[in-house]
Design an enzyme around this catalytic site. Structure first.
Site, short mmCIF file in Angstrom:
data_model
loop_
_atom_site.label_atom_id
_atom_site.label_comp_id
_atom_site.label_asym_id
_atom_site.label_seq_id
_atom_site.Cartn_x
_atom_site.Cartn_y
_atom_site.Cartn_z
N ARG A 237 43.92 34.44 68.93
CA ARG A 237 42.65 33.74 69.12
C ARG A 237 41.87 34.47 70.21
NH1 ARG A 237 43.29 31.96 64.84
NH2 ARG A 237 43.17 29.80 64.10
N GLU A 266 32.58 33.81 67.81
CA GLU A 266 32.54 34.39 66.47
C GLU A 266 31.44 33.73 65.65
OE1 GLU A 266 36.44 34.17 64.73
OE2 GLU A 266 37.38 35.29 66.36
N HIS A 285 37.67 38.93 62.00
CA HIS A 285 38.70 37.90 61.80
C HIS A 285 39.23 37.98 60.36
CE1 HIS A 285 40.07 33.83 63.63
NE2 HIS A 285 41.04 34.35 62.88
#
Length: 324
Positions: A237, A266, A285
Site C-alpha cells: 500500500r 492514487e 497499481h
C-alpha cells in the site's frame, strides 16, 4: 423470496447470472451518497454488498440496516471500516488466495525492470538515442545472487521468495510480525529485524497492508539505512512509505532506484517528481491486473457472498467474530 444485494462493480455475464440465481440484484455505479439516496429502498433492504474500491463506512452502514455480509473484490480492505461492520455483526469477505502468484509476478517484474533499467533504456531507444554500441551509461545491475529483503512474509511474500530463491539464486531476508518456519525451511530465508534487513538487502520489497502501525513505516530514517545501491519496491500500500522521503532519498542518491505499484495518492499526480526520475518505474497499481486473475477474484467474491449469506464463513472472512 430471494435475499436482495447491492452490486457496485460490473461483472461478466456468467458471474452476474450466478448472483441472480441466489439474490435479487440491484446494480449501482458507486457508493457515493447521491447514489445511495437515489436507490434508498434497495440499500435499506439489502442483505449483501459486493464490489471493489469504494469506501464502506459508518455513514453507508446507517443506510443499510438489513446488511449481513459485504464482499470485496480485493485482498486489501483499508477502504472498509471493519470495526463498524463487526459492531453491527456484518461479516466482511475478501479474496486473498487467488491473486498471490500474479502479484508476486508483478513484484519480480518491478525488480527486473528497475535493476536492468528496462523502461529507461527502452524509452531512449524510442527517442532515437541508440546510435552506436552501448556503453556503461546504459548499463544496469544484476538481480541474480543479490540479497532480497522481504517486508511482510504472507502469501505473496512466500511466492516472491520462491521465485527469488529457486529462479535467481538470491539469499532471502525477511521481516514480519512473527517468524515463518516454512519460509526458512523451503527457501533458507533468514528472519531479522527491520534495521538489519535495510542494511543488508540489495532489494527491499514491501508487501504490507495499510494499518496504523504500517503507515509511513518507511521514512527518511529507513531510506538512509539502506545501501546506496539498494532498490526499493513497494507493492503493498502506498502510504506504507512516506513518498516525500522516498523522493528525497532518490534525488540525493541515498538509494539506487525504486519500483512502485502503489502510491500515497492514487492516481499519481502528473506533477509528481517520481515521474521525472529515470531510476523510477511507476505502474498504476497493476499488482493483480491480469484478465485471468481479475476474473478469478470476481468469481471468488461472488462465491464468498453466496457462502456468507448462507452462514458459511470458514474461508476468506476478515472478521469471523462478527458472526458470533
Amino acid at each position: 423470496m430471494k435475499p436482495s444485494i447491492i452490486l457496485y462493480k460490473t461483472l461478466p455475464d456468467d458471474l452476474l447470472h450466478r448472483l441472480e440465481a441466489h439474490f435479487t440484484v440491484t446494480q449501482v455505479p458507486n457508493l457515493h451518497p447521491e447514489t445511495v439516496a437515489r436507490h434508498a429502498q434497495a440499500f435499506a433492504s439489502a442483505q449483501g454488498l459486493l464490489g471493489a474500491s469504494e469506501t464502506v463506512n459508518r455513514a453507508l452502514l446507517e443506510k443499510m440496516p438489513a446488511l449481513r455480509a459485504a464482499s470485496t473484490i480485493s485482498v486489501g480492505y483499508d477502504n472498509v471500516e471493519v470495526d463498524a461492520l463487526t459492531a453491527r455483526k456484518i461479516v466482511l469477505m475478501h479474496t486473498p488466495a487467488v491473486l498471490t502468484e500474479t502479484v508476486a509476478d508483478t513484484v519480480m517484474a518491478l525488480m527486473l525492470a528497475t535493476a536492468r533499467r528496462v523502461v529507461d533504456v527502452a524509452e531512449r531507444v524510442k527517442a532515437g538515442e541508440w546510435t552506436e554500441s552501448i556503453g556503461p551509461a546504459w548499463f544496469g545491475v544484476d538481480v541474480h545472487h543479490k540479497t532480497l529483503g522481504i517486508v511482510g512474509m504472507g502469501r505473496i511474500g512466500m511466492a516472491l521468495a520462491q521465485r527469488a530463491h529457486f529462479g535467481f539464486t538470491m539469499p532471502v531476508l525477511y521481516h514480519a510480525r512473527r517468524r515463518h518456519q516454512e519460509a526458512e525451511d523451503r527457501f533458507n530465508a533468514r528472519y531479522c529485524d527491520l534495521d538489519t534487513l535495510l542494511q543488508e538487502a540489495d532489494f527491499v520489497c514491501v508487501i504490507l497492508p495499510l494499518t496504523a502501525e504500517t503507515r509511513h513505516l518507511f521514512g527518511a530514517t529507513q531510506f538512509a539505512r539502506m545501501k546506496s545501491s539498494a532498490i526499493f519496491i513497494n507493492a503493498g500500500r502506498g502510504p506504507v512509505a512516506d513518498e516525500n522521503a522516498l523522493i528525497a532519498a532518490l534525488q540525493n542518491g541515498e538509494i539506487y532506484a525504486a519500483g512502485l505499484d502503489v502510491f500515497e495518492q492514487e492516481p499519481l499526480s502528473v506533477d509528481s517528481p517520481l515521474l521525472n526520475m529515470s531510476n523510477v518505474v511507476a505502474v498504476p497499481h497493476i499488482g493483480s491486473a491480469t484478465h485471468e486473475t481479475r476474473y478469478n477474484m470476481m468469481a471468488c467474491a461472488v462465491d464468498n457472498l453466496i457462502d456468507a449469506l448462507q452462514g458459511k464463513i470458514e474461508k476468506n472472512c476478515v472478521n469471523p467474530q462478527a458472526a458470533g
